[in-house]
Structures are given as C-alpha cells and as structure tokens.
Write an enzyme that holds these catalytic residues in place. Structure first.
Site, PDB file in Angstrom:
ATOM      1  N   GLU A 143       0.833  -1.206   0.000  1.00 18.26           N
ATOM      2  CA  GLU A 143       0.000   0.000   0.000  1.00 18.26           C
ATOM      3  C   GLU A 143       0.868   1.256   0.000  1.00 18.26           C
ATOM      4  O   GLU A 143       1.577   1.516   0.969  1.00 18.26           O
ATOM      5  CB  GLU A 143      -0.915   0.039   1.230  1.00 18.26           C
ATOM      6  CG  GLU A 143      -1.816   1.268   1.234  1.00 18.26           C
ATOM      7  CD  GLU A 143      -2.620   1.410   2.516  1.00 18.26           C
ATOM      8  OE1 GLU A 143      -3.592   2.186   2.508  1.00 18.26           O
ATOM      9  OE2 GLU A 143      -2.272   0.760   3.524  1.00 18.26           O
ATOM     10  N   GLU A 246     -11.993   2.719   5.331  1.00 23.93           N
ATOM     11  CA  GLU A 246     -10.954   2.996   6.322  1.00 23.93           C
ATOM     12  C   GLU A 246     -10.950   4.487   6.651  1.00 23.93           C
ATOM     13  O   GLU A 246     -10.029   5.219   6.316  1.00 23.93           O
ATOM     14  CB  GLU A 246      -9.583   2.549   5.807  1.00 23.93           C
ATOM     15  CG  GLU A 246      -8.538   2.523   6.910  1.00 23.93           C
ATOM     16  CD  GLU A 246      -7.138   2.222   6.408  1.00 23.93           C
ATOM     17  OE1 GLU A 246      -6.403   1.508   7.105  1.00 23.93           O
ATOM     18  OE2 GLU A 246      -6.769   2.718   5.313  1.00 23.93           O
TER      19      GLU A 246
END
Length: 276
Positions: A143, A246
């Site tokens: 990520e 998120e």
C-alpha cells in the site's frame, strides 16, 4: 456498486473490538478488515465472523513496535528475521480466518538513509514473503501511503508499487490502492483506477474523505463518481474485489457515530437498486 468492507480499526470504536463485528453486520456490511488481529485468539475472531455471516478480507502483517512508532519491517535492514517471523504469524491467522489477503507495511526509511539504499532489503523481503504466501494460497498487498500521515514511509506512489511488483514477478503480490492516500500524493485518481485496475495487480481498494479522513461524502473527492469508474472498469476486466471503508467517523467514538454517518452507503445502495 462496489462491495464495501467495514474497517473495524476505525469504525465503531465506541465498542470493544470483538463487538464491532456484530455492529458492522447490523449495518449491512458483508465483510470486514482491520489493522491487526494479534491481540486476540484467532478462534474468537472466527467465531464473530461466523456468527454474523461476515467475510474477513484483509488485515496487516505484524508491523514491528507499533506503539513505538514503527510502521512495518519490510524495508528495514537487519530486521529480516523478525520480518519472517511476522509473516509466518500472519499466514497462520489468515488460514484460521480464511482471509485471502495480507497487507505488508513497508516501514519507515531509517534516519540518515535514502529510499534507494533500503529498497534492496524491501525487494528481497517481499520476494521471500510472496513465495511463502503462495504456498499458503494467500495474496500479499503493498500500500502506497502519504508522508503527511506517516512521515518517511517508504512506499508513497502507485507507479513505485507497480514497479516493485514487476521486479519481483510474483503473481500473488498485488497493490492495495487507497484512494485517500492516492489523492493526497498524486491526484488524478480516476485515471489511475483506469490505468492500474485492468493490470490484474490491484487486489483491494480503500476509501476516506480527503483531507480530514472522515466519511467519503465529506471532502474534495467525488466518491460516487469514483465508484462508478470502479464499476465500469471492473466489468471490463473481471475484478471482483472489495472496497475497505478505512475512515474516522466525523462524529467520533460516540454511540451510533459510525451508523449515523452511513448515509453515503445507503445512497449508494439505493442508486444501485434504481439502476437494476
């Protein structure tokens, strides 16, 4: 409409962690993700998943000393043994939770070093970890994260993540494309979805409003449009992944704070029904 997973590290935080599974299911989520499961027995988490009909779609490998500020071990020279122990532990949890994906945080560039100096360590650690995950039937995800939220984080850009994956050449090493981080670092988010999703190297998306990291209907990104882009490209290339929510609810850790902020999700659901 994409499939959305509740991130239980950020949502429903007024509740004890194991109770957040129940809350997510009550709000209609079919899947969950979170940062780390390791403070709990895998069997206890699995019981909550099963009781609520939830899929576990993502969690992170051990990050080192999180409370001490570490954000992953993959790029840190001299920590290879600890990195390998963490991957083994993550794979054990993934097996117990039937989780197909593990995010491997890159870590912080050590003080006094440049990115280029630690990239060989990062690549070799990932090469080893991808091979181990392949044996276990799991994908490992990278990520890119912005350096405003995590200063000196090693991996920041989509093109760099895809370059690393190309260097390693493992078909189970993929990208976790967080649109919040992408907007802060690079922008041009819709075009990056169009560029990278068809490669087969994007396994998972995450979302949050920019810049406050609240609900996706707050801030500068047009998430309904981006969801339509994901739908369009996914239909063309066969992608069937999840979008992780998120974000930090704008109301904070108060009773009902997460649920009250899910108007954006209800709107998406209604729009999808009307288009059928």
């Amino acid at each position: 409409m994409p499939r959305f997973a509740a991130n239980l590290s950020m949502l429903y935080t007024e509740l004890d962690f194991l109770d957040r599974f129940d809350a997510a299911a009550r709000d209609g989520f079919k899947a969950v993700e979170y940062l780390f499961p390791y403070a709990f027995e895998a069997r206890d988490i699995r019981a909550r998943l099963d009781a609520n009909g939830l899929q576990q779609v993502l969690f992170n490998a051990p990050p080192g000393n999180w409370d001490g500020g570490e954000r992953g071990l993959a790029c840190l020279p001299g920590r290879e043994a600890e990195f390998r122990e963490g991957i083994a532990k993550a794979l054990d949890y993934a097996q117990a939770l039937d989780c197909p994906r593990i995010h491997v945080m890159a870590g912080l560039i050590p003080e006094g070093k440049e990115r280029e100096a630690v990239q060989p360590t990062y690549v070799e650690n990932l090469r080893w970890a991808a091979a181990e995950a392949k044996k276990a039937g799991r994908d490992l995800l990278l990520e890119p994260i912005n350096q405003r939220d995590i200063p000196r984080f090693f991996l920041n850009r989509q093109d760099h993540a895809h370059e690393i994956i190309g260097m390693i050449g493992a078909d189970n090493l993929k990208v976790q494309m967080d649109l919040y981080h992408c907007q802060i670092v690079e922008g041009d988010v819709a075009m990056k979805i169009r560029k990278y999703l068809p490669t087969g190297r994007v396994a998972h998306f995450q979302i949050a409003g920019v810049p406050q990291r609240h609900e996706p209907d707050i801030g500068e990104l047009n998430h309904p449009y981006l969801f339509s882009v994901i739908d369009e490209v996914a239909a063309q290339c066969g992608w069937q992944g999840w979008v992780g929510c998120e974000y930090r609810p704008a109301r904070g850790a108060v009773p009902g704070g997460t649920s009250d902020g899910l108007g954006w999700l209800r709107d998406c659901t209604e729009a999808a029904k009307e288009s059928e």
